[in-house]
Motif scaffolding. Structure first.
Motif, PDB file in Angstrom:
ATOM      1  N   LYS A  15       0.780  -1.086   0.060  1.00 54.40           N
ATOM      2  CA  LYS A  15       0.055   0.107   0.084  1.00 54.40           C
ATOM      3  C   LYS A  15       0.843   1.205   0.070  1.00 54.40           C
ATOM      4  N   ILE A  16       0.914   1.942  -1.138  1.00 52.20           N
ATOM      5  CA  ILE A  16       1.628   3.177  -1.196  1.00 52.20           C
ATOM      6  C   ILE A  16       0.806   4.544  -0.746  1.00 52.20           C
ATOM      7  N   LEU A  17       1.412   4.938   0.368  1.00 52.00           N
ATOM      8  CA  LEU A  17       0.716   6.058   0.985  1.00 52.00           C
ATOM      9  C   LEU A  17       1.300   7.471   0.464  1.00 52.00           C
ATOM     10  N   ASN A  18       2.450   7.548   0.428  1.00 54.05           N
ATOM     11  CA  ASN A  18       3.314   8.616  -0.510  1.00 54.05           C
ATOM     12  C   ASN A  18       4.603   8.160  -0.709  1.00 54.05           C
ATOM     13  N   GLN A  19       5.533   8.963  -1.225  1.00 56.81           N
ATOM     14  CA  GLN A  19       6.603   8.589  -1.906  1.00 56.81           C
ATOM     15  C   GLN A  19       7.699   8.061  -0.832  1.00 56.81           C
ATOM     16  N   ASN A  20       7.542   8.186   0.428  1.00 57.45           N
ATOM     17  CA  ASN A  20       8.338   7.806   1.458  1.00 57.45           C
ATOM     18  C   ASN A  20       7.775   6.644   2.272  1.00 57.45           C
ATOM     19  N   THR A  21       6.359   6.432   2.074  1.00 55.48           N
ATOM     20  CA  THR A  21       5.982   5.388   3.228  1.00 55.48           C
ATOM     21  C   THR A  21       5.223   4.423   2.237  1.00 55.48           C
ATOM     22  N   CYS A  49       6.153  -0.399   7.705  1.00 58.54           N
ATOM     23  CA  CYS A  49       6.918   0.456   6.509  1.00 58.54           C
ATOM     24  C   CYS A  49       8.104  -0.277   5.829  1.00 58.54           C
ATOM     25  N   ARG A  55      12.279   0.963  -1.527  1.00 60.21           N
ATOM     26  CA  ARG A  55      11.329   1.838  -1.847  1.00 60.21           C
ATOM     27  C   ARG A  55      11.541   2.027  -3.334  1.00 60.21           C
ATOM     28  N   LEU A  59       8.205   1.605  -6.194  1.00 63.14           N
ATOM     29  CA  LEU A  59       7.869   2.800  -6.792  1.00 63.14           C
ATOM     30  C   LEU A  59       7.980   2.805  -8.350  1.00 63.14           C
ATOM     31  N   ASN A  64       1.939   5.648 -12.373  1.00 62.18           N
ATOM     32  CA  ASN A  64       0.792   6.357 -11.716  1.00 62.18           C
ATOM     33  C   ASN A  64      -0.055   6.747 -12.912  1.00 62.18           C
TER      34      ASN A  64
END
Length: 64
Positions: A15-21, A49, A55, A59, A64
């Motif tokens: 689950k991608i919450l934002n670019q860092n998480t 995490c 990461r 990504l 996207n």
């Protein structure tokens, strides 16, 4: 140039919450649960995490 396809296996596992998480599930909660105590099973249910090393790879495979 055509659109990049999302890797469905990655989109289901992370689950991608934002670019860092990026969250993932812990391993070890599918079978042989009788011998594991309830505290361990409860901790295995919580998402974790993803580390920084993976990461960028995750990504790059999710369009996207």
């Amino acid at each position: 140039m055509p659109k990049l396809k999302t890797r469905k296996s990655i989109s289901k596992r992370f689950k991608i919450l934002n670019q860092n998480t990026i969250l993932r599930r812990r391993a070890g909660k599918n079978h042989l649960l009788e011998k594991k105590n309830s505290e361990l099973k409860q901790n295995l249910s919580k998402p974790v995490c993803l580390s920084k090393t993976y990461r960028k790879k995750i990504l790059s495979t999710v369009a996207n």
